[in-house]
Design a protein around this motif. Sequence first.
Motif, PDB file in Angstrom:
ATOM      1  N   PRO A 114       0.815  -1.237   0.000  1.00  0.00           N
ATOM      2  CA  PRO A 114       0.000   0.000   0.000  1.00  0.00           C
ATOM      3  C   PRO A 114       0.836   1.269   0.000  1.00  0.00           C
ATOM      4  N   VAL A 115       1.721   1.401  -1.013  1.00  0.00           N
ATOM      5  CA  VAL A 115       2.647   2.529  -1.029  1.00  0.00           C
ATOM      6  C   VAL A 115       2.609   3.309  -2.344  1.00  0.00           C
ATOM      7  N   SER A 116       1.684   2.984  -3.239  1.00  0.00           N
ATOM      8  CA  SER A 116       1.487   3.666  -4.522  1.00  0.00           C
ATOM      9  C   SER A 116       2.512   3.267  -5.573  1.00  0.00           C
ATOM     10  N   LEU A 126       1.272   0.158   9.933  1.00  0.00           N
ATOM     11  CA  LEU A 126       1.966   1.398  10.268  1.00  0.00           C
ATOM     12  C   LEU A 126       3.343   1.546   9.612  1.00  0.00           C
ATOM     13  N   PRO A 127       4.150   0.469   9.404  1.00  0.00           N
ATOM     14  CA  PRO A 127       5.407   0.663   8.668  1.00  0.00           C
ATOM     15  C   PRO A 127       5.192   1.221   7.267  1.00  0.00           C
ATOM     16  N   PHE A 128       4.116   0.799   6.602  1.00  0.00           N
ATOM     17  CA  PHE A 128       3.812   1.328   5.277  1.00  0.00           C
ATOM     18  C   PHE A 128       3.370   2.785   5.369  1.00  0.00           C
ATOM     19  N   LEU A 185      -4.579   8.382   6.341  1.00  0.00           N
ATOM     20  CA  LEU A 185      -5.891   7.722   6.426  1.00  0.00           C
ATOM     21  C   LEU A 185      -5.747   6.222   6.650  1.00  0.00           C
ATOM     22  N   LEU A 186      -4.778   5.603   5.988  1.00  0.00           N
ATOM     23  CA  LEU A 186      -4.529   4.176   6.200  1.00  0.00           C
ATOM     24  C   LEU A 186      -4.158   3.920   7.652  1.00  0.00           C
ATOM     25  N   GLY A 187      -3.309   4.785   8.212  1.00  0.00           N
ATOM     26  CA  GLY A 187      -2.921   4.627   9.604  1.00  0.00           C
ATOM     27  C   GLY A 187      -4.097   4.754  10.550  1.00  0.00           C
TER      28      GLY A 187
END
Length: 283
Positions: free
Chosen positions: A20-22, A261-263, A136-138
């Motif tokens: 999930p990093v584009s 959270l790492p991402f 938002l992911l976080g």
Amino acid sequence: MSLLQIIIISIVQGITEWLPVSSSAHVLIAADYFGYVGRDELLINAVANFGTVASMLIYFRKEIGEALVGVFALPGALSSKRPLSPGERLAMNLLASLPLTILGLAAAKLLITDEMNAAVRSVHGVAIPLIGFGILLGLADIFGKRTRTLDDLTPVHAVMIGAVQVIAAILPGTSRSGITMTTARALGYSRPDAAKFGMLVGAPVLSAVGLYMIAEFYFGSEAGIVTVSASEAIAIGIGSALSGLVAIYILMSLVRRMSFLPFVAYRILLGVALLAMMPIPMT
């Protein structure tokens, strides 16, 4: 195109498509760095897309096989009102997610002008969604419940998770997989199931995007001489499939043991770095 360039582009696309990093942000950076534009960029992105779809089909071959069988059994199951098998349920939800997603993608293509597209593909246009949708992911991962599994997935939720891919198609820095996983986590699905359906629901979209890019390559008005050979394009596709398979193994292994959270941290750091590297306008 050198062997090193093929390896870098393949790894970048394959790994970042499912994490999930584009992937769009990373591929744009790589393509711009190597100077690939116009029809070259279309061809590279198309074959890389097909490669990453292949990696997902290989990893989730059991689920895909069950869903394909379920498509044909679904009408009988619904008419008899018997409980759906996992394959039938997955087929129903994937089919439910398609219409609104396809309409949204078509509308975006018709409404987004070349000037708007150039703006969102700029450094600002990539960096800001990287940071914003990363946050938002976080938030979804921290505050979202983890009580739902794919057995609880409903067509309404499938439509919601699938439709948000339109945002990623408009804003390259969003991350298609990231925003689907964000939505699934916000709806209360466990991390592994959010990641799994986020990838499964993206396969039709990635395939459609790849076909569209191939059509643009052959029939579109994009100018430029093609410098990427057929063998180089095939190598990029194979490399993207292999690196994509590795990325899926890594992602599914991580989300069974830890959070997203790492991402989130990586996205924010990359976005800030892109903004920091922008030249300061002279007054």
